[in-house]
Scaffold this motif. Structure first.
Motif, PDB file in Angstrom:
ATOM      1  N   LYS A   1     -36.679 -13.428  59.300  1.00 51.74           N
ATOM      2  CA  LYS A   1     -36.679 -11.889  59.271  1.00 51.74           C
ATOM      3  C   LYS A   1     -35.528 -11.574  58.458  1.00 51.74           C
ATOM      4  N   ASP A   2     -35.371 -10.396  57.949  1.00 51.70           N
ATOM      5  CA  ASP A   2     -34.403 -10.058  57.216  1.00 51.70           C
ATOM      6  C   ASP A   2     -33.605  -9.230  58.135  1.00 51.70           C
ATOM      7  N   PHE A   3     -32.272  -9.552  58.555  1.00 55.66           N
ATOM      8  CA  PHE A   3     -31.278  -9.092  59.394  1.00 55.66           C
ATOM      9  C   PHE A   3     -30.172  -8.325  58.489  1.00 55.66           C
ATOM     10  N   PRO A   4     -30.591  -6.791  58.855  1.00 51.27           N
ATOM     11  CA  PRO A   4     -29.474  -6.044  58.287  1.00 51.27           C
ATOM     12  C   PRO A   4     -27.957  -5.879  58.717  1.00 51.27           C
ATOM     13  N   ILE A   5     -27.047  -5.941  58.094  1.00 53.10           N
ATOM     14  CA  ILE A   5     -25.635  -5.621  58.549  1.00 53.10           C
ATOM     15  C   ILE A   5     -24.953  -4.842  57.736  1.00 53.10           C
ATOM     16  N   ARG A   6     -23.757  -4.590  58.231  1.00 53.76           N
ATOM     17  CA  ARG A   6     -23.058  -3.562  57.261  1.00 53.76           C
ATOM     18  C   ARG A   6     -21.782  -4.165  57.311  1.00 53.76           C
ATOM     19  N   ARG A   7     -21.096  -4.239  56.208  1.00 49.41           N
ATOM     20  CA  ARG A   7     -19.969  -4.969  55.732  1.00 49.41           C
ATOM     21  C   ARG A   7     -18.793  -4.197  54.953  1.00 49.41           C
ATOM     22  N   PHE A   8     -17.969  -3.575  55.467  1.00 47.21           N
ATOM     23  CA  PHE A   8     -17.093  -2.870  54.754  1.00 47.21           C
ATOM     24  C   PHE A   8     -17.811  -1.479  54.308  1.00 47.21           C
ATOM     25  N   LEU A   9     -18.614  -0.754  55.141  1.00 47.77           N
ATOM     26  CA  LEU A   9     -19.252   0.260  54.959  1.00 47.77           C
ATOM     27  C   LEU A   9     -20.395   0.061  54.092  1.00 47.77           C
ATOM     28  N   VAL A  10     -20.638  -1.229  53.632  1.00 52.86           N
ATOM     29  CA  VAL A  10     -21.896  -1.306  52.723  1.00 52.86           C
ATOM     30  C   VAL A  10     -22.872  -2.189  53.529  1.00 52.86           C
ATOM     31  N   ARG A  11     -24.147  -1.596  53.383  1.00 49.46           N
ATOM     32  CA  ARG A  11     -25.484  -2.527  53.961  1.00 49.46           C
ATOM     33  C   ARG A  11     -25.620  -3.500  53.165  1.00 49.46           C
ATOM     34  N   HIS A  12     -25.951  -4.681  53.969  1.00 46.81           N
ATOM     35  CA  HIS A  12     -26.457  -5.951  53.355  1.00 46.81           C
ATOM     36  C   HIS A  12     -27.903  -6.075  54.045  1.00 46.81           C
ATOM     37  N   THR A  13     -28.438  -7.454  53.649  1.00 45.45           N
ATOM     38  CA  THR A  13     -29.431  -8.106  54.304  1.00 45.45           C
ATOM     39  C   THR A  13     -29.189  -9.416  54.115  1.00 45.45           C
ATOM     40  N   ILE A  14     -29.142 -10.149  55.519  1.00 46.70           N
ATOM     41  CA  ILE A  14     -29.156 -11.418  55.508  1.00 46.70           C
ATOM     42  C   ILE A  14     -30.591 -12.136  55.943  1.00 46.70           C
ATOM     43  N   THR A  15     -31.058 -12.979  55.331  1.00 45.60           N
ATOM     44  CA  THR A  15     -32.299 -13.708  55.610  1.00 45.60           C
ATOM     45  C   THR A  15     -31.973 -14.806  56.731  1.00 45.60           C
ATOM     46  N   ALA A  16     -32.823 -14.450  57.840  1.00 47.05           N
ATOM     47  CA  ALA A  16     -32.376 -15.341  58.897  1.00 47.05           C
ATOM     48  C   ALA A  16     -33.856 -15.967  59.719  1.00 47.05           C
ATOM     49  N   HIS A  17     -33.607 -16.911  60.128  1.00 43.34           N
ATOM     50  CA  HIS A  17     -34.910 -17.319  61.179  1.00 43.34           C
ATOM     51  C   HIS A  17     -34.807 -17.390  62.795  1.00 43.34           C
ATOM     52  N   TRP A  18     -35.752 -16.926  63.317  1.00 46.85           N
ATOM     53  CA  TRP A  18     -35.777 -16.847  64.790  1.00 46.85           C
ATOM     54  C   TRP A  18     -36.371 -18.173  65.461  1.00 46.85           C
ATOM     55  N   TYR A  19     -35.760 -18.885  65.990  1.00 47.80           N
ATOM     56  CA  TYR A  19     -36.450 -20.139  66.630  1.00 47.80           C
ATOM     57  C   TYR A  19     -36.591 -20.054  68.204  1.00 47.80           C
ATOM     58  N   GLN A  20     -37.762 -20.400  68.539  1.00 52.49           N
ATOM     59  CA  GLN A  20     -37.971 -20.620  69.929  1.00 52.49           C
ATOM     60  C   GLN A  20     -38.140 -22.098  70.339  1.00 52.49           C
ATOM     61  N   LEU A  21     -37.295 -22.838  70.675  1.00 53.23           N
ATOM     62  CA  LEU A  21     -37.181 -24.124  71.281  1.00 53.23           C
ATOM     63  C   LEU A  21     -37.276 -24.197  72.836  1.00 53.23           C
ATOM     64  N   ARG A  22     -37.596 -25.419  73.333  1.00 51.06           N
ATOM     65  CA  ARG A  22     -37.832 -25.805  74.708  1.00 51.06           C
ATOM     66  C   ARG A  22     -36.935 -27.360  74.753  1.00 51.06           C
ATOM     67  N   ARG A  23     -36.192 -27.450  75.595  1.00 57.06           N
ATOM     68  CA  ARG A  23     -35.632 -28.626  76.029  1.00 57.06           C
ATOM     69  C   ARG A  23     -36.562 -29.676  76.392  1.00 57.06           C
ATOM     70  N   ARG A  24     -36.437 -30.776  75.714  1.00 53.83           N
ATOM     71  CA  ARG A  24     -37.783 -31.854  75.921  1.00 53.83           C
ATOM     72  C   ARG A  24     -37.406 -32.428  77.521  1.00 53.83           C
ATOM     73  N   GLY A  25     -38.413 -32.973  77.813  1.00 51.51           N
ATOM     74  CA  GLY A  25     -38.366 -33.511  79.304  1.00 51.51           C
ATOM     75  C   GLY A  25     -38.247 -34.971  79.414  1.00 51.51           C
TER      76      GLY A  25
END
Length: 192
Positions: free
Chosen positions: A168-192
């Motif tokens: 997912k592209d993650f919009p941020i604002r830095r010093f009044l300028v909009r940027h986009t950071i490409t990030a990943h959403w992970y869903q993990l589960r603790r092993r048994g």
């Protein structure tokens, strides 16, 4: 005090952390959607100013939120004054087992903590997460900056099952300028 901590404290004091954004839709879906997790105890690692911890507390979760920045924790505590259910701890996420974290934990949230750690601390962080979690506990993560391809599976696979990953592209604002950071959403589960 490390230069890294001074930098983070300064950014929080100046109210400039570019990563302070509203709770992402993925988190909202996880706790409000049709298949929502039942409210329980959550651990928010690298909680920053507490935005996500406060959101979870408002949804009925008991939240322990940890950050190494004293300025971030002070900001979070001020923001959460009128909200019950959130406890903020200044502490080292690579030493979670030494902190007074309520257990059992039903959900762990990492909104960029892992990727902000120095390289030498990442393995300790994952080991400490595994130590405070029980089998089956979900871990949800946004990670983007400074992550090499295949790094998350390589570092987490011993203790966690990766259930899903999406970009997912993650919009941020830095010093009044909009940027986009490409990030990943992970869903993990603790092993048994």
């Amino acid at each position: 005090m490390t230069a890294r901590r001074v930098l983070f404290d300064t950014l929080y004091r100046l109210r400039l952390p570019i990563w302070d954004t509203p709770p992402p839709q993925e988190l909202r879906q996880l706790v409000e959607g049709p298949d929502a997790l039942p409210a329980g105890h959550a651990l928010d690692v690298g909680c920053g100013s507490g935005i996500n911890a406060i959101f979870l507390a408002r949804q009925g979760w008991q939240v322990t939120a940890v950050d190494f920045s004293g300025a971030a924790i002070a900001t979070a505590r001020r923001a959460a004054r009128a909200v019950g259910g959130a406890t903020f701890l200044e502490g080292d996420v690579t030493k979670l087992s030494q902190l007074p974290i309520d257990k059992p934990i039903d959900l762990v949230l990492d909104m960029g903590c892992y990727h902000s750690l120095p390289e030498g601390a990442k393995v300790s962080y994952v080991r400490e997460l595994a130590a405070v979690m029980t089998a089956g506990t979900p871990l949800v993560m946004w990670q983007g900056v400074r992550i090499t391809p295949g790094e998350i599976p390589a570092v987490f696979e011993r203790d966690f099952i990766i259930e899903s990953v999406h970009r997912k592209d993650f919009p941020i604002r830095r010093f009044l300028v909009r940027h986009t950071i490409t990030a990943h959403w992970y869903q993990l589960r603790r092993r048994g």
